[in-house]
Write an enzyme that holds these catalytic residues in place. Structure first.
Site, PDB file in Angstrom:
ATOM      1  N   CYS A 105       0.577  -0.931   0.259  1.00 25.76           N
ATOM      2  CA  CYS A 105      -0.289  -0.051   0.092  1.00 25.76           C
ATOM      3  C   CYS A 105       0.547   1.089   0.071  1.00 25.76           C
ATOM      4  O   CYS A 105       1.934   0.993  -0.209  1.00 25.76           O
ATOM      5  CB  CYS A 105      -0.703   0.043   1.736  1.00 25.76           C
ATOM      6  SG  CYS A 105       0.011   0.279   3.110  1.00 25.76           S
ATOM      7  N   ASP A 512      -6.253 -37.248 -26.833  1.00 28.06           N
ATOM      8  CA  ASP A 512      -5.845 -38.252 -26.081  1.00 28.06           C
ATOM      9  C   ASP A 512      -6.171 -38.689 -24.667  1.00 28.06           C
ATOM     10  O   ASP A 512      -6.721 -38.016 -24.355  1.00 28.06           O
ATOM     11  CB  ASP A 512      -4.365 -38.276 -25.978  1.00 28.06           C
ATOM     12  CG  ASP A 512      -3.478 -39.685 -25.902  1.00 28.06           C
ATOM     13  OD1 ASP A 512      -3.595 -40.524 -25.546  1.00 28.06           O
ATOM     14  OD2 ASP A 512      -2.898 -38.870 -25.100  1.00 28.06           O
ATOM     15  N   ASP A 694      -0.602 -35.216 -25.893  1.00 28.91           N
ATOM     16  CA  ASP A 694       0.164 -34.691 -24.774  1.00 28.91           C
ATOM     17  C   ASP A 694       1.450 -34.527 -25.972  1.00 28.91           C
ATOM     18  O   ASP A 694       2.488 -33.904 -25.136  1.00 28.91           O
ATOM     19  CB  ASP A 694       0.729 -35.228 -23.787  1.00 28.91           C
ATOM     20  CG  ASP A 694       0.951 -37.556 -24.602  1.00 28.91           C
ATOM     21  OD1 ASP A 694       1.056 -37.343 -25.237  1.00 28.91           O
ATOM     22  OD2 ASP A 694       1.149 -38.306 -23.456  1.00 28.91           O
ATOM     23  N   ASP A 698       2.013 -39.094 -29.850  1.00 25.71           N
ATOM     24  CA  ASP A 698       0.760 -38.874 -30.150  1.00 25.71           C
ATOM     25  C   ASP A 698       1.467 -37.099 -31.297  1.00 25.71           C
ATOM     26  O   ASP A 698       0.581 -36.708 -32.330  1.00 25.71           O
ATOM     27  CB  ASP A 698       0.115 -37.980 -29.033  1.00 25.71           C
ATOM     28  CG  ASP A 698      -0.880 -38.631 -28.397  1.00 25.71           C
ATOM     29  OD1 ASP A 698      -0.858 -39.347 -29.129  1.00 25.71           O
ATOM     30  OD2 ASP A 698      -1.281 -38.316 -27.093  1.00 25.71           O
TER      31      ASP A 698
END
Length: 807
Positions: A105, A512, A694, A698
């Site tokens: 602050c 997947d 992933d 893949d």
């Protein structure tokens, strides 16, 4: 009172009994402070007469508590100190810019500036609460920086180098130049307009008075044009040197022609000059350029904020136990670093010792603090909330995940998508076409229209101005940077410039299983297993880093590791003492390791546990769904998308996960080639497929899909084949990416439509001589502003909530 004694000093009656007087953190019952460091800080502030700080402050729960670390090693800041001139008596003056963490602050700003002002050598100490930048100027020696800043460290503020290059200094410098040019042009236009109005509405004004008004206008306009035209003339000249015509060239020509013609009219005592049009044109154009820069700056703000997270120093632990502070760029892999509570990690690494909760929301998009312990990954920019960690450095500097995220953001912005390519082609054709159109307009009105060369030239200038394709040039980039910025805040990182366009056309989503729909880490299934057996097996598992052993140990984190455990590579664990009596062995591992002759096939990942005198016990594991997976799948279907799951796992496991997620179409036991074949089949049917995988096995499917997304955590983002990556434990970013892409596509089409509509309406009017240069400037600038404001709507769109379970 000594600090150590003050820490145990009881609070006065009526005061909160469990809150530290200095930092506001929980304190031991009956104590005034949570630690000796806070007691010493409180004593220092009181001793300097600055205890009003405690009355003024407003603690922000989002800011780490202001807890001093008595063992903190002071960083060597000498490399950051730079000369700042000399005093009248010849004494050297020095300057240091730092970033302050712990400001909550305005009272913090007041306290820091007062603490610095107490040092007799300090000439200036200022803090910007918004940027947390501290600028200190002092006289004497450069080495005095440590002594000057010592009170701030003792109070608990954490200081880090401030690198303006990392905070978009180039962008801010460009905006500053635009702002100055806009101020000059606006001031000049307002004053010239006063004289123009006097001439326009002057009754029976004699030529001498009119010439005087024109001369005063020229004295204001010529320097203003020379200064304010630089943002346009510079790129125009650079383009000509490179053998190309840019959009800035006709703008520059229009302004210079209007100014030159006005000077000719002034020299020949003509009745009309157009200084007001030239300067007003610059003013409105600069407004559009400034708004465009600000829109881009808003989209990059998150990436710049990420970079600032890595600006601090790193505490390196040497082999002899000593500690030193280094900048992240000087840390090398293999070093051991310390991460204290309340500090941000400056490197990527793995936890060697300690446990803590990490706030990695700005890295992963996950708002829930993540617990970490030995073996877990920690990325640069994450904040340790409640514990100290010892890390083994894996990457630092430009090799961290944080730096990779920013590079991906920049790559996505710099690429060229289909709509961007369209705008670029139009812009390249624009310059020769508009110059020819302006010339034909001038010749037509002068030779065929019977006008004098001055009015004909004005019509040609109006064509040059009104046909500026600024709105078209902004139509696509403005939307792209807003979309990229919004997705980055949600944990989605675009790697391809065309990803947004392709995402907008998706009609089928293929996911997947392992690591995509599921979390990709095993969890123990305790159905029918004796809790005591689980505890004894977990004691052995704590000695291994095998994923299944870690999952078993995580099921009983309170169990102490068993002594004298050795690991048999590729088989399992052996403990020297067993429950069956002295000399017995306990074994945890594969069937063969524990000597089990079970003919039942494994239904999934398993561990076997054997101890003397008891039958062997099998532990099975499951990979849980991402928390919000069912809600996200339902959301995809609600938007009219077909959803499939393709996995290489066993068909029965795939069927179970599909049922839990709410997916009706699925296939199991697929090889990478099988997944690619299925995607080719869908593409042959005319479907545009989003593949979510992933990024490891893949990768062929990710590359074959119309567009692809990949979840990632510790893996290097550059190793994935996806067009975009998303982070965190949730699947909701997939839904967010599709929604933002569709929204961005609509806004791009709207902006292009607005741009072509504007030109279709204004160009014929300008050629017909119905548009003055001033009106053309207003119309052209208004079209650019409308396009920018339309793009900004994307940033104000409410973020999607997939519903219950999205946590």
């Amino acid at each position: 009172m000594a600090p150590a004694e003050a820490a145990a000093d009881p609070l006065p009656s009526g005061a909160p009994a469990a809150v530290c007087r200095h930092c506001g953190a929980p304190a031991p019952a009956g104590a005034a402070f949570c630690c000796p460091g806070c007691a010493a800080a409180h004593e220092l502030i009181q001793g300097l007469g600055l205890d009003a700080y405690y009355d003024r402050r407003c603690l922000d729960p989002a800011v780490a508590p202001l807890i001093p670390d008595p063992e903190e090693i002071e960083a060597d800041l000498s490399a950051l100190v730079r000369p700042d001139g000399t005093e009248p008596d010849g004494t050297a003056r020095w300057r240091l810019d730092l970033m302050v963490e712990g400001i909550s602050c305005a009272a913090c700003v007041w306290l820091i500036e007062r603490l610095l002002a107490r040092h007799p050598a300090v000439r200036q100490g200022r803090v910007n609460m918004t940027t947390r930048r501290l600028a200190v100027v002092w006289v004497g020696r450069a080495e005095d920086a440590a002594a000057i800043l010592a009170p701030l460290r003792r109070v608990g503020y954490r200081l880090a180098p401030y690198d303006p290059g990392r905070l978009g200094a180039a962008t801010r410098a460009h905006e500053k130049t635009l702002l100055k040019a806009m101020a000059v042009a606006g001031f000049a236009a307002a004053n010239i307009m006063l004289f123009s109005v006097s001439v326009w509405f002057g009754v029976d004004m004699d030529p001498a008075t009119r010439d005087l008004m024109h001369w005063v206008s020229a004295l204001i306009a010529v320097p203003a044009v020379g200064y304010a035209i630089r943002p346009f003339a510079g790129p125009a000249v650079a383009g000509l040197k490179g053998g190309r015509m840019t959009m800035d060239l006709p703008i520059t020509l229009a302004v210079l022609l209007a100014t030159a013609m006005s000077l000719w009219e002034l020299a020949t005592h003509g009745a009309h000059v157009y200084f007001d049009s030239a300067v007003s044109l610059l003013f409105f154009l600069l407004i559009g350029r400034f708004l465009d820069s600000r829109a881009r700056g808003r989209a990059r703000a998150t990436a710049e904020q990420l970079l600032t997270l890595n600006a601090g120093t790193v505490t390196v632990l040497a082999e002899d136990g000593s500690r030193r502070q280094l900048l992240p760029e000087r840390v090398t892999p293999g070093m051991t670093v310390l991460l204290a509570a309340g500090q941000r990690a400056g490197v990527d690494g793995r936890v060697v010792a300690g446990r803590a909760h990490l706030d990695d929301s700005l890295i992963s998009g996950e708002t829930v603090p993540r617990p970490v312990g030995p073996g877990d990954a920690v990325h640069a920019g994450t904040l340790a909330l409640d514990g100290a960690l010892t890390l083994s450095v894996a990457a630092a500097g430009e090799d961290t995940l944080l730096a990779e995220i920013v590079r991906l953001m920049e790559t996505a912005e710099q690429g060229r998508a289909r709509y961007v390519a369209l705008a670029d082609r139009v812009a390249r054709l624009y310059a020769p076409v508009v110059h020819l159109l302006g010339l034909l307009t001038f010749l037509g009105w002068w030779g065929l229209g019977g006008l004098g060369w001055q009015p004909a030239l004005l019509n040609g200038i109006a064509v040059l101005i009104v046909t500026c394709p600024c709105a078209l040039g902004l139509a696509v980039p403005a939307v792209q940077v807003m979309a990229s910025g919004r997705l980055l805040k949600g944990g989605v990182l675009l790697k391809s410039a065309t990803a947004l366009e392709r995402l907008a056309t998706v009609d089928t989503v293929v996911l997947d299983k392992t690591g995509t729909l599921t979390l990709g880490r095993p969890t123990l299934r305790e159905d029918g297993v004796d809790p005591g057996v689980v505890a004894r097996a977990a004691a052995l598992a704590a000695a291994s880093r095998h994923p299944l052993a870690r999952a078993l140990a995580a099921a009983r984190p309170q169990v102490a590791p068993a002594p004298e455990v050795r690991e048999v590579p590729g088989a399992g664990l052996v403990a020297g003492q067993g429950a069956g009596g002295p000399g017995g062995e306990r074994r945890l591992g594969s069937r063969a390791h524990v000597g089990v002759a079970d003919a039942r096939p494994a239904e999934g990942p398993e561990l076997w546990f054997a101890e003397p005198g008891w039958p062997a016990v099998r532990f099975t594991f499951t990979d849980p769904l991402r928390p919000d997976a069912p809600a996200v799948i339902a959301g995809l279907k609600a938007r009219g998308l077909a959803v499939e799951m393709l996995s290489g796992d066993r068909p029965e496991t795939v069927a179970r996960i599909a049922a839990e997620a709410g997916i009706e179409v699925f296939q199991g036991g697929l090889t990478p080639a099988g997944k690619t074949a299925r995607l080719a089949e869908l593409a042959a049917r005319g479907h545009r497929v989003l593949m979510v995988g992933d990024g490891l096995n893949d990768a062929p499917a990710l590359a074959a899909a119309h567009v692809s997304l990949s979840p990632t955590s510790a893996a290097d983002l550059s190793q994935t084949a996806a067009d975009a990556v998303f982070q965190g434990r949730r699947l909701a970013p997939v839904l967010e990416a599709l929604a933002v892409a569709r929204r961005a596509d609509r806004l791009v089409r709207q902006n292009i439509g607005l741009s072509f509509t504007y030109n279709a309406l204004t160009v014929p009017l300008a050629v017909a001589g119905l548009v003055t240069p001033l009106v053309a400037a207003l119309a052209m600038s208004a079209s650019s502003v409308v396009v920018i404001l339309n793009a900004l709507r994307l940033g104000r769109t409410r973020r999607l909530d997939p519903g219950p379970g999205a946590g």
